[in-house]
Design a protein around this motif. Sequence first.
Motif, PDB file in Angstrom:
ATOM      1  N   MET A 146      71.376 -33.892  40.739  1.00 20.45           N
ATOM      2  CA  MET A 146      71.399 -32.495  41.040  1.00 20.45           C
ATOM      3  C   MET A 146      70.024 -31.928  40.754  1.00 20.45           C
ATOM      4  O   MET A 146      69.423 -32.266  39.734  1.00 20.45           O
ATOM      5  CB  MET A 146      72.403 -31.762  40.154  1.00 20.45           C
ATOM      6  N   SER A 147      69.568 -31.091  41.633  1.00 20.98           N
ATOM      7  CA  SER A 147      68.287 -30.417  41.421  1.00 20.98           C
ATOM      8  C   SER A 147      68.487 -28.914  41.512  1.00 20.98           C
ATOM      9  O   SER A 147      69.266 -28.429  42.324  1.00 20.98           O
ATOM     10  CB  SER A 147      67.263 -30.858  42.463  1.00 20.98           C
ATOM     11  N   PHE A 148      67.768 -28.215  40.655  1.00 23.55           N
ATOM     12  CA  PHE A 148      67.806 -26.757  40.634  1.00 23.55           C
ATOM     13  C   PHE A 148      66.386 -26.252  40.728  1.00 23.55           C
ATOM     14  O   PHE A 148      65.499 -26.756  40.051  1.00 23.55           O
ATOM     15  CB  PHE A 148      68.444 -26.260  39.331  1.00 23.55           C
ATOM     16  N   LYS A 149      66.175 -25.259  41.571  1.00 21.43           N
ATOM     17  CA  LYS A 149      64.842 -24.697  41.746  1.00 21.43           C
ATOM     18  C   LYS A 149      64.777 -23.325  41.103  1.00 21.43           C
ATOM     19  O   LYS A 149      65.687 -22.508  41.242  1.00 21.43           O
ATOM     20  CB  LYS A 149      64.518 -24.584  43.234  1.00 21.43           C
ATOM     21  N   PHE A 150      63.684 -23.099  40.382  1.00 24.63           N
ATOM     22  CA  PHE A 150      63.432 -21.811  39.744  1.00 24.63           C
ATOM     23  C   PHE A 150      62.049 -21.366  40.182  1.00 24.63           C
ATOM     24  O   PHE A 150      61.065 -22.072  39.967  1.00 24.63           O
ATOM     25  CB  PHE A 150      63.500 -21.961  38.216  1.00 24.63           C
ATOM     26  N   ASN A 151      61.938 -20.222  40.818  1.00 23.92           N
ATOM     27  CA  ASN A 151      60.653 -19.800  41.368  1.00 23.92           C
ATOM     28  C   ASN A 151      59.868 -18.908  40.409  1.00 23.92           C
ATOM     29  O   ASN A 151      59.114 -18.054  40.822  1.00 23.92           O
ATOM     30  CB  ASN A 151      60.834 -19.115  42.725  1.00 23.92           C
ATOM     31  N   GLY A 152      60.016 -19.158  39.121  1.00 20.85           N
ATOM     32  CA  GLY A 152      59.262 -18.408  38.112  1.00 20.85           C
ATOM     33  C   GLY A 152      57.882 -19.006  37.927  1.00 20.85           C
ATOM     34  O   GLY A 152      57.423 -19.832  38.716  1.00 20.85           O
ATOM     35  N   PRO A 153      57.211 -18.600  36.864  1.00 21.97           N
ATOM     36  CA  PRO A 153      55.850 -19.094  36.622  1.00 21.97           C
ATOM     37  C   PRO A 153      55.831 -20.594  36.347  1.00 21.97           C
ATOM     38  O   PRO A 153      56.819 -21.171  35.881  1.00 21.97           O
ATOM     39  CB  PRO A 153      55.402 -18.308  35.385  1.00 21.97           C
ATOM     40  N   GLN A 154      54.716 -21.200  36.653  1.00 23.50           N
ATOM     41  CA  GLN A 154      54.552 -22.629  36.436  1.00 23.50           C
ATOM     42  C   GLN A 154      54.666 -22.954  34.948  1.00 23.50           C
ATOM     43  O   GLN A 154      54.183 -22.208  34.094  1.00 23.50           O
ATOM     44  CB  GLN A 154      53.192 -23.092  36.955  1.00 23.50           C
ATOM     45  N   ILE A 155      55.303 -24.063  34.633  1.00 28.07           N
ATOM     46  CA  ILE A 155      55.418 -24.507  33.246  1.00 28.07           C
ATOM     47  C   ILE A 155      54.118 -25.212  32.887  1.00 28.07           C
ATOM     48  O   ILE A 155      53.635 -26.068  33.632  1.00 28.07           O
ATOM     49  CB  ILE A 155      56.625 -25.449  33.078  1.00 28.07           C
ATOM     50  N   GLU A 156      53.557 -24.841  31.756  1.00 28.57           N
ATOM     51  CA  GLU A 156      52.264 -25.386  31.329  1.00 28.57           C
ATOM     52  C   GLU A 156      52.306 -26.907  31.223  1.00 28.57           C
ATOM     53  O   GLU A 156      53.316 -27.479  30.807  1.00 28.57           O
ATOM     54  CB  GLU A 156      51.871 -24.797  29.978  1.00 28.57           C
ATOM     55  N   VAL A 196      61.218 -27.307  39.612  1.00 25.47           N
ATOM     56  CA  VAL A 196      62.415 -28.045  39.995  1.00 25.47           C
ATOM     57  C   VAL A 196      62.898 -28.838  38.786  1.00 25.47           C
ATOM     58  O   VAL A 196      62.153 -29.637  38.220  1.00 25.47           O
ATOM     59  CB  VAL A 196      62.152 -28.989  41.186  1.00 25.47           C
ATOM     60  N   PHE A 197      64.135 -28.594  38.399  1.00 23.43           N
ATOM     61  CA  PHE A 197      64.777 -29.301  37.302  1.00 23.43           C
ATOM     62  C   PHE A 197      65.793 -30.253  37.919  1.00 23.43           C
ATOM     63  O   PHE A 197      66.666 -29.826  38.676  1.00 23.43           O
ATOM     64  CB  PHE A 197      65.486 -28.319  36.372  1.00 23.43           C
ATOM     65  N   THR A 198      65.678 -31.541  37.606  1.00 21.26           N
ATOM     66  CA  THR A 198      66.561 -32.542  38.196  1.00 21.26           C
ATOM     67  C   THR A 198      67.336 -33.269  37.107  1.00 21.26           C
ATOM     68  O   THR A 198      66.751 -33.755  36.137  1.00 21.26           O
ATOM     69  CB  THR A 198      65.760 -33.568  39.015  1.00 21.26           C
ATOM     70  N   ILE A 199      68.637 -33.337  37.298  1.00 23.18           N
ATOM     71  CA  ILE A 199      69.511 -34.103  36.418  1.00 23.18           C
ATOM     72  C   ILE A 199      70.057 -35.257  37.241  1.00 23.18           C
ATOM     73  O   ILE A 199      70.661 -35.042  38.296  1.00 23.18           O
ATOM     74  CB  ILE A 199      70.684 -33.248  35.904  1.00 23.18           C
ATOM     75  N   LYS A 200      69.812 -36.472  36.777  1.00 25.83           N
ATOM     76  CA  LYS A 200      70.350 -37.657  37.459  1.00 25.83           C
ATOM     77  C   LYS A 200      71.538 -38.151  36.646  1.00 25.83           C
ATOM     78  O   LYS A 200      71.433 -38.411  35.453  1.00 25.83           O
ATOM     79  CB  LYS A 200      69.282 -38.732  37.585  1.00 25.83           C
ATOM     80  N   ILE A 201      72.666 -38.246  37.321  1.00 28.24           N
ATOM     81  CA  ILE A 201      73.914 -38.642  36.686  1.00 28.24           C
ATOM     82  C   ILE A 201      74.287 -40.033  37.183  1.00 28.24           C
ATOM     83  O   ILE A 201      74.357 -40.255  38.390  1.00 28.24           O
ATOM     84  CB  ILE A 201      75.030 -37.631  37.025  1.00 28.24           C
TER      85      ILE A 201
END
Length: 70
Positions: free
Chosen positions: A1-11, A58-63
């Motif tokens: 599963m992938s989730f997209k967050f269009n906030g500021p870039q993570i350092e 993009v946060f991805t969780i692989k199950i």
Amino acid sequence: MSFKFNGPQIEKYILDNNHNIGRSEDQDDLNLNLRIVRKIAEDISGSFEIDSAPDNNVFTIKIPHTPAKK
């Protein structure tokens, strides 16, 4: 599963310490409130990944897939 967050870039220094995100109470700079996500992924032998660019995280969780028992 992938989730997209269009906030500021993570350092980059946070991404380089991906395995430490959310693990330590005294590391406020690494607390992205992702502790529960990481814990669930680890509990089911899955993985958790972060890919970050400006306005595109993009946060991805692989199950792992286990066939159903009959």
